[in-house]
Design an enzyme around this catalytic site. Structure first.
Site, PDB file in Angstrom:
ATOM      1  N   SER A 154       0.826  -1.201   0.000  1.00 49.79           N
ATOM      2  CA  SER A 154       0.000   0.000   0.000  1.00 49.79           C
ATOM      3  C   SER A 154       0.870   1.265   0.000  1.00 49.79           C
ATOM      4  O   SER A 154       1.651   1.473  -0.926  1.00 49.79           O
ATOM      5  CB  SER A 154      -0.962  -0.036   1.195  1.00 49.79           C
ATOM      6  N   ASP A 253      -9.822  -3.861  -5.119  1.00 46.76           N
ATOM      7  CA  ASP A 253      -9.038  -2.788  -4.528  1.00 46.76           C
ATOM      8  C   ASP A 253      -9.109  -1.561  -5.435  1.00 46.76           C
ATOM      9  O   ASP A 253      -8.875  -1.675  -6.639  1.00 46.76           O
ATOM     10  CB  ASP A 253      -7.582  -3.249  -4.385  1.00 46.76           C
ATOM     11  N   HIS A 283      -8.076  -4.857  -0.641  1.00 41.79           N
ATOM     12  CA  HIS A 283      -6.925  -4.131  -0.134  1.00 41.79           C
ATOM     13  C   HIS A 283      -6.689  -4.502   1.331  1.00 41.79           C
ATOM     14  O   HIS A 283      -7.621  -4.594   2.120  1.00 41.79           O
ATOM     15  CB  HIS A 283      -7.166  -2.623  -0.245  1.00 41.79           C
TER      16      HIS A 283
END
Length: 312
Positions: A154, A253, A283
């Site tokens: 991320s 995501d 995610h």
């Protein structure tokens, strides 16, 4: 996905990150506090950087006790945690880092970089850059023959990509490989985003497009900073001379398409790149138990990549 999980995700999707980031930080600390005593060795160190110390934690890949010099026999992963540049730290990522070490057989050097908004862009980037340079220097001085891998998920994937670009631009030796797990690579997560996944997956999941806008506001508070490739790697004018790269994305995501586009840009520039999309995953899945099928799949791909095998 059962209706209870969906309801929980919908509740979190309406949380105002900018107003509640301090409370959310505390919630992460409580939720991710280790329930069992870690049986693998860890070492805590500090690296000096422009008047402050950057905490790092080193995780052993084996359960038996080993001395510092014995660490030379293991290859290293420098890991940059996620959390939107605002949440999380080495403590809340301790289980994930230990799992990475155990599953890959690598020493993991986890970086506790400074968080926004108290320390906005480029503070986190410069902390990560300093640690990566230091690890490369350690390897060179110690004569360690193994490759160095830079890895992040991320926001950590964003920082890993940015560090690689920064080192290339400075004419410095970069890491040998980078693994970017559902990375942030662009600066627009509104309805005007050029990437369909922002719209398709931008509501009702654990990470929403509104959350990403909040995180970006807290991290890159100045508008001009958002145009920097070190904030949004897809804005780089030159994608050449980057490390061997593995990019893993998740089907549900909002960041899926921008991560995959970054892989295409790297490949077009002549780099060795593998892009793998994990189906039925959201995610943040990578921090779940290794028993989760998406996590198992990811480690299978990661280990093929680290061994230099053809990734299927």
């Amino acid at each position: 996905m059962n209706k209870y999980m969906l309801n929980a995700l919908k509740t979190f999707s309406h949380v105002d990150i900018k107003k509640n980031y301090k409370l959310i930080r505390q919630a992460y600390i409580i939720a991710k506090k280790p329930r069992i005593k870690l049986t693998y060795q860890t070492w805590d160190f500090y690296i000096k950087n422009s008047g402050h110390n950057i905490p790092i934690r080193i995780f052993s890949p084996v359960s038996k006790k080993i001395e510092g010099l014995a660490l030379k026999k293991y290859p290293a992963i420098v890991f940059l945690h996620g959390g939107g540049w605002v949440m999380e730290d080495v403590d809340t990522y301790e289980k994930t880092c230990l799992t990475i070490a155990r599953q890959t057989g690598h020493i993991v050097v986890a970086v506790d970089y400074r968080l926004a908004p108290e320390n906005p862009f480029p503070a986190a980037l410069m902390d990560c850059y300093k640690v990566v340079r230091t690890v490369i220097r350690w390897h060179k001085m110690s004569g360690i023959p193994h490759k160095i891998t830079l890895m992040g998920d991320s926001a950590g994937g964003n920082l890993a990509a940015a560090v690689s670009l920064l080192m290339r631009n400075k004419g410095e030796k970069t890491v040998d490989r980078q693994i970017l797990i559902y990375p942030v690579t662009y600066n627009n997560h509104t309805e005007t985003s050029p990437f369909p996944s922002v719209i398709e997956n931008g509501t009702d999941y654990i990470l929403t497009s509104k959350h990403m806008c909040d995180y970006m506001d807290l991290y890159c508070e100045k508008a001009e900073n958002r145009e920097s490739p070190y904030c949004a790697p897809l804005l780089a004018g030159d994608f050449s001379s980057q490390p061997e790269t593995l990019i893993i994305t998740a089907q549900y995501d909002p960041l899926r398409d921008e991560g995959e586009e970054y892989g295409r840009k790297l490949k077009e520039a002549g780099n060795s790149v593998i892009v793998h999309r994990v189906k039925d995953a959201m995610h943040g899945y990578f921090t779940l138990s290794v028993n989760y099928s998406a996590v198992k799949e990811s480690y299978h791909i990661i280990n093929q990549f680290l061994r230099g095998e053809q990734v299927k």
